[in-house]
Design a protein around this motif. Structure first.
Motif, PDB file in Angstrom:
ATOM      1  N   GLY A   8       0.820  -1.209   0.000  1.00 25.57           N
ATOM      2  CA  GLY A   8       0.000   0.000   0.000  1.00 25.57           C
ATOM      3  C   GLY A   8       0.856   1.262   0.000  1.00 25.57           C
ATOM      4  N   GLU A   9       0.241   2.386  -0.306  1.00 32.69           N
ATOM      5  CA  GLU A   9       0.943   3.662  -0.227  1.00 32.69           C
ATOM      6  C   GLU A   9       1.441   3.859   1.204  1.00 32.69           C
ATOM      7  OE1 GLU A   9       1.738   6.137  -2.509  1.00 32.69           O
ATOM      8  OE2 GLU A   9       1.237   4.542  -3.941  1.00 32.69           O
ATOM      9  N   PRO A  10       2.653   4.348   1.389  1.00 33.28           N
ATOM     10  CA  PRO A  10       3.211   4.490   2.743  1.00 33.28           C
ATOM     11  C   PRO A  10       2.276   5.260   3.678  1.00 33.28           C
ATOM     12  CG  PRO A  10       4.919   4.894   1.127  1.00 33.28           C
ATOM     13  CD  PRO A  10       3.630   4.764   0.360  1.00 33.28           C
ATOM     14  N   ASN A  11       2.156   4.734   4.897  1.00 32.34           N
ATOM     15  CA  ASN A  11       1.434   5.394   5.982  1.00 32.34           C
ATOM     16  C   ASN A  11      -0.042   5.643   5.683  1.00 32.34           C
ATOM     17  OD1 ASN A  11       3.785   5.653   7.717  1.00 32.34           O
ATOM     18  ND2 ASN A  11       4.511   7.163   6.245  1.00 32.34           N
ATOM     19  N   THR A  12      -0.639   4.714   4.919  1.00 31.24           N
ATOM     20  CA  THR A  12      -2.082   4.792   4.659  1.00 31.24           C
ATOM     21  C   THR A  12      -2.849   3.713   5.411  1.00 31.24           C
ATOM     22  OG1 THR A  12      -1.821   3.431   2.662  1.00 31.24           O
ATOM     23  CG2 THR A  12      -1.765   5.827   2.373  1.00 31.24           C
ATOM     24  N   LEU A  13      -2.201   2.623   5.798  1.00 35.11           N
ATOM     25  CA  LEU A  13      -2.871   1.522   6.490  1.00 35.11           C
ATOM     26  C   LEU A  13      -2.610   1.653   7.992  1.00 35.11           C
ATOM     27  CD1 LEU A  13      -1.848  -1.338   4.010  1.00 35.11           C
ATOM     28  CD2 LEU A  13      -3.923   0.064   3.981  1.00 35.11           C
ATOM     29  N   VAL A  14      -3.099   2.738   8.558  1.00 36.40           N
ATOM     30  CA  VAL A  14      -2.810   3.049   9.957  1.00 36.40           C
ATOM     31  C   VAL A  14      -4.056   3.583  10.644  1.00 36.40           C
ATOM     32  CG1 VAL A  14      -0.357   3.514   9.575  1.00 36.40           C
ATOM     33  CG2 VAL A  14      -2.011   5.367   9.331  1.00 36.40           C
ATOM     34  N   THR A  15      -4.048   3.475  11.971  1.00 31.56           N
ATOM     35  CA  THR A  15      -5.058   4.095  12.822  1.00 31.56           C
ATOM     36  C   THR A  15      -4.306   4.792  13.954  1.00 31.56           C
ATOM     37  OG1 THR A  15      -5.263   2.239  14.358  1.00 31.56           O
ATOM     38  CG2 THR A  15      -6.625   2.154  12.363  1.00 31.56           C
ATOM     39  N   PRO A  16      -4.989   5.517  14.828  1.00 30.28           N
ATOM     40  CA  PRO A  16      -4.285   6.103  15.981  1.00 30.28           C
ATOM     41  C   PRO A  16      -3.530   5.070  16.818  1.00 30.28           C
ATOM     42  CG  PRO A  16      -6.415   7.140  15.728  1.00 30.28           C
ATOM     43  CD  PRO A  16      -6.372   6.022  14.730  1.00 30.28           C
ATOM     44  N   VAL A  17      -4.061   3.832  16.906  1.00 31.45           N
ATOM     45  CA  VAL A  17      -3.354   2.794  17.663  1.00 31.45           C
ATOM     46  C   VAL A  17      -2.064   2.401  16.942  1.00 31.45           C
ATOM     47  CG1 VAL A  17      -3.482   0.424  18.560  1.00 31.45           C
ATOM     48  CG2 VAL A  17      -5.468   1.921  18.710  1.00 31.45           C
ATOM     49  N   SER A  18      -2.130   2.244  15.612  1.00 28.20           N
ATOM     50  CA  SER A  18      -0.933   1.917  14.833  1.00 28.20           C
ATOM     51  C   SER A  18       0.157   2.948  15.057  1.00 28.20           C
ATOM     52  CB  SER A  18      -1.250   1.874  13.331  1.00 28.20           C
ATOM     53  OG  SER A  18      -2.265   0.959  13.029  1.00 28.20           O
ATOM     54  N   LEU A  19      -0.232   4.203  15.212  1.00 25.89           N
ATOM     55  CA  LEU A  19       0.723   5.299  15.329  1.00 25.89           C
ATOM     56  C   LEU A  19       1.033   5.647  16.783  1.00 25.89           C
ATOM     57  CD1 LEU A  19      -0.687   7.593  12.492  1.00 25.89           C
ATOM     58  CD2 LEU A  19       1.274   6.038  12.389  1.00 25.89           C
ATOM     59  N   GLY A  20       0.479   4.883  17.723  1.00 30.32           N
ATOM     60  CA  GLY A  20       0.796   5.109  19.128  1.00 30.32           C
ATOM     61  C   GLY A  20       0.323   6.454  19.646  1.00 30.32           C
ATOM     62  N   MET A  21      -0.802   6.953  19.155  1.00 30.61           N
ATOM     63  CA  MET A  21      -1.301   8.254  19.584  1.00 30.61           C
ATOM     64  C   MET A  21      -1.732   8.221  21.055  1.00 30.61           C
ATOM     65  SD  MET A  21      -1.050  10.350  17.099  1.00 30.61           S
ATOM     66  CE  MET A  21      -1.018  10.527  15.315  1.00 30.61           C
ATOM     67  N   PRO A  22      -1.479   9.284  21.764  1.00 33.37           N
ATOM     68  CA  PRO A  22      -1.897   9.330  23.181  1.00 33.37           C
ATOM     69  C   PRO A  22      -3.394   9.095  23.331  1.00 33.37           C
ATOM     70  CG  PRO A  22      -0.438  11.168  22.655  1.00 33.37           C
ATOM     71  CD  PRO A  22      -0.778  10.510  21.355  1.00 33.37           C
ATOM     72  N   GLY A  23      -3.744   8.256  24.288  1.00 31.59           N
ATOM     73  CA  GLY A  23      -5.152   7.974  24.550  1.00 31.59           C
ATOM     74  C   GLY A  23      -5.734   6.840  23.740  1.00 31.59           C
ATOM     75  N   SER A  24      -5.011   6.381  22.704  1.00 30.72           N
ATOM     76  CA  SER A  24      -5.520   5.251  21.913  1.00 30.72           C
ATOM     77  C   SER A  24      -5.246   3.956  22.658  1.00 30.72           C
ATOM     78  CB  SER A  24      -4.863   5.222  20.529  1.00 30.72           C
ATOM     79  OG  SER A  24      -3.466   5.072  20.642  1.00 30.72           O
TER      80      SER A  24
END
Length: 498
Positions: free
Chosen positions: A42-58
């Motif tokens: 897939g295109e880079p950084n398109t198959l992500v969610t806040p949890v995938s990215l370690g966002m605070p509160g996820s």
């Protein structure tokens, strides 16, 4: 260039001990702890969610299917399945995991205390002890730009793609593998291949090593004798082919032996495999488990698979590769070496699928191990990637068995299929390859050949039946090689001796 001791001298002087950590990416629809899609390319950084990215509160949620797949794999590896286990945080600077820790398992793995029997090329079976098979998440992918080697050394800058971050993994960790001696590289490569084959067979992973679905961390250490304590180990990371596993161990044994011989010390470090020359290069000093500061993951509850669920999964396991090889070897009437050749060529499932599609075992084996294996070698591809399907091989074999194609004509038909001209039947029709089966047409060609070769006719009448080969050759030439040589011989004998 590092000093090396000749491999044979090294294994004569030192006892090699190896260890393998094989990472198997699971083919789930979504990631281990969030709903982001799992897909390749897939295109880079398109198959992500806040949890995938370690966002605070996820907050993470465990993927039920991933746990089921991990249990399937653990059972296939003869592991015990824990009645209760939990996840832990493995703390380390991960540029490809935004949250700066990996959610993994530490002292409470899901699967543990297993083994795998590995068959070597000469039929020897070597048992590899498995300490654990635990569940974790994969990291993202770093791309280093501007360097000559694609590695961080010399790069101008680095890019990170988090699409892979969070993809479910099972990490299979062996106990120290002792007693392999000079065959340690072969044992390791066959072990990784066997794990790959099992993962495919039970449907938990595509297990494509070129995509990183299966990769191995290869540990090597030396000691003077089998009675001495284990030596200091190196760990070569992310080795992703069977040949590379073999080469890594051979190089490390020779490198470490030369170091020890010169009075030096082996560093406990991570290394990187260099595919260009089959060597390894140093990475960083290797951390011990306590350096990762494992502690229980506070955002996830323990996993407690019921015994009923585990047994249900066990009963649903398909036939495993070793059992399949044994069964097919008997059904196909193959000798041990013949079956090993089939397996080593990567042809087992292709032949099986061809037989299921209607081919004879002998015919399917002949085409996959002959013409198609040569094509794969010439084009530097895997046998499974050759542009011919098992169904087409079965169709080709059926045309040959029905007498519509000679072996020579069948090879021409296969050439057409490989060239993209259609199915075997379509190629035969388009090229006009079908055997001449009309006796009237054959008899005319035979009569012409007999009339042109009276001396040969006299020899046949005199009992020298092998002389009929000249007449058969003339008929084959007249029919463009489309005559059935056996039928031509029968008609010649009828006309000359009748």
């Amino acid at each position: 260039m590092e000093e090396l001791l000749d491999y044979d001298d090294a294994v004569a002087k030192y006892d090699p001990v190896i260890g393998l950590e094989v990472h198997v990416e699971l083919s789930t629809a979504t990631k281990m702890f969030d709903a982001a899609e799992v897909a390749f390319g897939g295109e880079p950084n398109t198959l992500v969610t806040p949890v995938s990215l370690g966002m605070p509160g996820s907050l993470p949620v465990v993927n039920h299917t991933a746990i089921e797949y991990a249990i399937r794999l653990g059972l296939a590896l003869n592991c015990k399945i824990a009645s209760s286990c939990r996840f832990a945080r493995k703390n380390y600077f991960y540029p490809d995991l935004c949250k700066n820790f990996q959610t993994s398992q530490s002292d409470e793995p899901l699967c543990y205390d297993g083994y795998l029997d590995v068959e070597l090329d000469d039929g020897t079976v070597f048992r590899v002890p498995i300490e654990r098979a635990h569940v974790e998440e994969d990291a993202g992918k770093n791309t280093h730009v501007g360097g000559a080697t694609g590695r961080i050394e010399g790069a101008l800058y680095s890019l990170v793609d988090y699409n892979r971050a969070g993809v479910p993994l099972v990490e299979i960790v062996t106990r120290p593998i002792e007693g392999a001696g000079a065959r340690a590289p072969e044992v390791a490569a066959k072990y990784v291949q066997t794990v790959r084959d099992i993962a495919r067979a039970i449907g938990v992973s595509e297990a494509r090593m070129e995509r990183g679905n299966v990769r191995a961390d290869v540990n090597v250490s030396l000691r003077p004798t089998p009675h001495d304590p284990l030596g200091v180990r190196s760990e070569t990371k992310n080795v992703n082919s069977f040949t590379a596993v073999d080469s890594t161990i051979r190089f490390e044994i020779s490198r470490q032996a030369a170091l020890l011989d010169s009075g030096g010390e082996v560093l406990q470090e991570t290394r990187h495999f260099q595919s260009a020359d089959g060597t390894t290069a140093p990475g960083r000093v290797k951390s011990d488990a306590d350096d990762y500061r494992y502690f229980p993951e506070p955002d996830l509850v323990p996993i407690q698979p019921s015994r009923e669920w585990v047994e249900e999964i066990r009963s649903s396991l398909p036939e495993l590769p070793a059992a399949k090889r044994k069964r097919l070897k008997g059904e196909w009437n193959l000798a041990d070496k013949e079956m090993r050749d089939v397996v080593n060529a990567g042809a087992l499932l292709l032949i099986e699928d061809s037989v299921l599609a209607g081919a004879t075992p002998a015919g399917a084996r002949k085409w996959w191990m002959g013409e198609l294996a040569r094509y794969a070698k010439e084009h530097e591809m895997e046998l499974a990637d050759v542009p011919v399907t098992p169904a087409e091989v079965a169709e080709l074999d059926g045309l040959t068995e029905a007498g519509k194609l000679t072996d020579k004509l069948a090879r021409q038909a296969l050439e057409g299929v490989l060239a993209g001209e259609g199915s075997p039947a379509e190629v035969v029709a388009a090229r006009g390859l079908e055997v001449v089966s009309d006796d009237g047409e054959l008899e005319k060609a035979i009569d012409d050949a007999l009339a042109a070769n009276p001396a040969v006719v006299e020899k046949i009448k005199g009992g020298k039946v092998q002389a009929a080969g000249a007449i058969i050759g003339a008929v084959m030439k007249a029919t463009g090689g489309k005559a059935d040589a056996k039928r031509v011989r029968e008609l010649i004998m009828e006309r000359v001796q009748g």
